[in-house]
Write a protein that holds these residues in place. Structure first.
Motif, PDB file in Angstrom:
ATOM      1  N   GLU A   1     -27.269 -29.949  22.645  1.00  0.00           N
ATOM      2  CA  GLU A   1     -26.995 -28.860  23.581  1.00  0.00           C
ATOM      3  C   GLU A   1     -25.649 -28.215  23.269  1.00  0.00           C
ATOM      4  OE1 GLU A   1     -28.746 -27.379  26.111  1.00  0.00           O
ATOM      5  OE2 GLU A   1     -30.411 -28.516  25.274  1.00  0.00           O
ATOM      6  N   ASN A   2     -25.563 -26.903  23.414  1.00  0.00           N
ATOM      7  CA  ASN A   2     -24.326 -26.133  23.247  1.00  0.00           C
ATOM      8  C   ASN A   2     -23.685 -26.299  21.872  1.00  0.00           C
ATOM      9  OD1 ASN A   2     -24.624 -25.288  25.891  1.00  0.00           O
ATOM     10  ND2 ASN A   2     -23.382 -26.932  26.690  1.00  0.00           N
ATOM     11  N   ARG A   3     -24.455 -26.640  20.865  1.00  0.00           N
ATOM     12  CA  ARG A   3     -23.914 -26.810  19.512  1.00  0.00           C
ATOM     13  C   ARG A   3     -24.528 -25.751  18.623  1.00  0.00           C
ATOM     14  NH1 ARG A   3     -21.147 -27.655  15.575  1.00  0.00           N
ATOM     15  NH2 ARG A   3     -21.171 -29.477  14.250  1.00  0.00           N
ATOM     16  N   LEU A   4     -23.696 -25.034  17.899  1.00  0.00           N
ATOM     17  CA  LEU A   4     -24.134 -23.979  16.994  1.00  0.00           C
ATOM     18  C   LEU A   4     -24.988 -22.968  17.760  1.00  0.00           C
ATOM     19  CD1 LEU A   4     -24.887 -26.335  13.969  1.00  0.00           C
ATOM     20  CD2 LEU A   4     -22.788 -25.064  14.428  1.00  0.00           C
ATOM     21  N   PHE A   5     -26.141 -22.562  17.183  1.00  0.00           N
ATOM     22  CA  PHE A   5     -26.990 -21.560  17.833  1.00  0.00           C
ATOM     23  C   PHE A   5     -28.216 -22.193  18.486  1.00  0.00           C
ATOM     24  CE2 PHE A   5     -25.683 -17.380  15.525  1.00  0.00           C
ATOM     25  CZ  PHE A   5     -24.841 -17.073  16.571  1.00  0.00           C
ATOM     26  N   ARG A   6     -28.095 -23.417  18.952  1.00  0.00           N
ATOM     27  CA  ARG A   6     -29.237 -24.104  19.567  1.00  0.00           C
ATOM     28  C   ARG A   6     -29.859 -23.296  20.698  1.00  0.00           C
ATOM     29  NH1 ARG A   6     -32.285 -28.410  20.087  1.00  0.00           N
ATOM     30  NH2 ARG A   6     -32.835 -29.178  22.127  1.00  0.00           N
ATOM     31  N   ASN A   7     -29.040 -22.710  21.554  1.00  0.00           N
ATOM     32  CA  ASN A   7     -29.554 -22.005  22.732  1.00  0.00           C
ATOM     33  C   ASN A   7     -29.681 -20.497  22.538  1.00  0.00           C
ATOM     34  OD1 ASN A   7     -29.665 -24.435  24.155  1.00  0.00           O
ATOM     35  ND2 ASN A   7     -27.532 -24.263  24.770  1.00  0.00           N
ATOM     36  N   LEU A   8     -29.470 -20.009  21.317  1.00  0.00           N
ATOM     37  CA  LEU A   8     -29.556 -18.563  21.087  1.00  0.00           C
ATOM     38  C   LEU A   8     -30.899 -17.964  21.528  1.00  0.00           C
ATOM     39  CD1 LEU A   8     -27.972 -16.114  19.981  1.00  0.00           C
ATOM     40  CD2 LEU A   8     -29.098 -16.531  17.779  1.00  0.00           C
ATOM     41  N   PRO A   9     -32.037 -18.653  21.327  1.00  0.00           N
ATOM     42  CA  PRO A   9     -33.301 -18.057  21.781  1.00  0.00           C
ATOM     43  C   PRO A   9     -33.376 -17.834  23.292  1.00  0.00           C
ATOM     44  CG  PRO A   9     -33.707 -19.830  20.220  1.00  0.00           C
ATOM     45  CD  PRO A   9     -32.252 -19.874  20.563  1.00  0.00           C
ATOM     46  N   ASP A  10     -32.468 -18.458  24.055  1.00  0.00           N
ATOM     47  CA  ASP A  10     -32.483 -18.311  25.516  1.00  0.00           C
ATOM     48  C   ASP A  10     -31.708 -17.090  26.008  1.00  0.00           C
ATOM     49  OD1 ASP A  10     -33.917 -20.690  25.592  1.00  0.00           O
ATOM     50  OD2 ASP A  10     -32.103 -21.920  25.818  1.00  0.00           O
ATOM     51  N   VAL A  11     -31.054 -16.379  25.093  1.00  0.00           N
ATOM     52  CA  VAL A  11     -30.312 -15.169  25.487  1.00  0.00           C
ATOM     53  C   VAL A  11     -31.303 -14.126  25.990  1.00  0.00           C
ATOM     54  CG1 VAL A  11     -28.906 -13.256  24.619  1.00  0.00           C
ATOM     55  CG2 VAL A  11     -28.406 -15.584  23.903  1.00  0.00           C
ATOM     56  N   GLU A  12     -30.914 -13.426  27.042  1.00  0.00           N
ATOM     57  CA  GLU A  12     -31.784 -12.398  27.622  1.00  0.00           C
ATOM     58  C   GLU A  12     -31.168 -11.017  27.460  1.00  0.00           C
ATOM     59  OE1 GLU A  12     -32.702 -13.456  31.657  1.00  0.00           O
ATOM     60  OE2 GLU A  12     -33.632 -15.355  31.062  1.00  0.00           O
ATOM     61  N   ILE A  13     -32.031 -10.017  27.468  1.00  0.00           N
ATOM     62  CA  ILE A  13     -31.584  -8.627  27.396  1.00  0.00           C
ATOM     63  C   ILE A  13     -30.626  -8.384  28.575  1.00  0.00           C
ATOM     64  CG2 ILE A  13     -32.311  -6.199  27.348  1.00  0.00           C
ATOM     65  CD1 ILE A  13     -33.409  -8.000  25.026  1.00  0.00           C
ATOM     66  N   GLY A  14     -29.496  -7.744  28.273  1.00  0.00           N
ATOM     67  CA  GLY A  14     -28.499  -7.470  29.311  1.00  0.00           C
ATOM     68  C   GLY A  14     -27.377  -8.494  29.374  1.00  0.00           C
ATOM     69  N   ASP A  15     -27.587  -9.676  28.776  1.00  0.00           N
ATOM     70  CA  ASP A  15     -26.510 -10.668  28.719  1.00  0.00           C
ATOM     71  C   ASP A  15     -25.348 -10.098  27.908  1.00  0.00           C
ATOM     72  OD1 ASP A  15     -28.028 -12.449  30.168  1.00  0.00           O
ATOM     73  OD2 ASP A  15     -28.428 -13.809  28.491  1.00  0.00           O
ATOM     74  N   LYS A  16     -24.162 -10.644  28.121  1.00  0.00           N
ATOM     75  CA  LYS A  16     -22.971 -10.191  27.394  1.00  0.00           C
ATOM     76  C   LYS A  16     -22.559 -11.232  26.351  1.00  0.00           C
ATOM     77  CE  LYS A  16     -22.401  -6.585  30.105  1.00  0.00           C
ATOM     78  NZ  LYS A  16     -23.584  -6.688  30.933  1.00  0.00           N
ATOM     79  N   ALA A  17     -22.122 -10.730  25.188  1.00  0.00           N
ATOM     80  CA  ALA A  17     -21.554 -11.570  24.126  1.00  0.00           C
ATOM     81  C   ALA A  17     -20.137 -11.060  23.883  1.00  0.00           C
ATOM     82  CB  ALA A  17     -22.385 -11.455  22.851  1.00  0.00           C
ATOM     83  N   PHE A  18     -19.192 -11.984  23.761  1.00  0.00           N
ATOM     84  CA  PHE A  18     -17.780 -11.644  23.610  1.00  0.00           C
ATOM     85  C   PHE A  18     -17.264 -12.152  22.272  1.00  0.00           C
ATOM     86  CE2 PHE A  18     -18.844 -12.199  28.044  1.00  0.00           C
ATOM     87  CZ  PHE A  18     -18.264 -11.111  28.670  1.00  0.00           C
TER      88      PHE A  18
END
Length: 198
Positions: free
Chosen positions: A120-137
């Motif tokens: 969990e929370n390592r590298l891009f493990r959760n990238l598929p869970d990103v939703e349209i409208g979310d913010k990336a900084f």
């Protein structure tokens, strides 16, 4: 009887060695990640004198590479990772990397690659869970570039057009593997804001 007992001990020792290898690997990578976080923290803090990054242990990068560190945060999926400039196997085993070496946040299409990871929370493990409208900084230490996620699609490994610059807008593109490893997940966002970090 002694032979069976000796053979049993040998198998136990082999099992312990095999069990300890991934633990040692994760411990070593954890130390390197902590060192990168320390370097980024020093670079991001206002200082009167130049920062001597050579004093930080457990980092395989030179001073110039450390000065170029960028951090990616996507709060909705708990992602908070350093991005290294070169996409080498060593760097990719440690954290995220840029795909295009000379890219700059806020200009063109800032592209990032990362392994899927198994924790969990390592590298891009959760990238598929990103939703349209979310913010990336994207944080460079002096500025934060805010992107709004506009798409998340599954693509073939040969579909490299997603990495091309768009002359009409600044973008971010994040790429990782699907669970099968046969395809890629490409998450794109558009730059909506730039903030000074200091």
């Amino acid at each position: 009887m002694k032979r069976k007992s000796s053979l049993g001990i040998v198998f136990i020792i082999i099992g312990l060695v095999l069990f300890s290898i991934p633990i040692h690997y994760e411990w070593k990578k954890g130390k390197e990640i902590a060192a990168l976080e320390e370097a980024f923290s020093l670079i991001s803090s206002p200082q009167e004198a130049p920062v001597d990054l050579s004093l930080i242990d457990d980092v395989h990068l030179n001073d110039e590479e450390l000065q170029d560190l960028v951090k990616l945060e996507i709060p909705t999926i708990g992602l908070d990772q350093i991005i290294l400039r070169e996409p080498t196997e060593e760097n990719l085993s440690l954290t995220l990397t840029q795909i295009k070496y000379e890219q700059v946040p806020g200009k063109g299409n800032f592209t990032i690659a990362g392994h899927r990871g198994y924790r969990e929370n390592r590298l891009f493990r959760n990238l598929p869970d990103v939703e349209i409208g979310d913010k990336a900084f994207l944080n460079t230490g002096t500025q934060t570039f805010v992107y709004e996620i506009t798409s998340s699609t599954v693509i073939s490994p040969t579909q490299v057009d997603v990495l091309e610059d768009n002359k009409k807008k600044a973008e971010i593109t994040m790429i990782t593997c699907t669970l099968s490893g046969l395809e890629r997940i490409a998450v794109k966002g558009e730059l909506i804001q730039i903030n000074d970090s200091l």
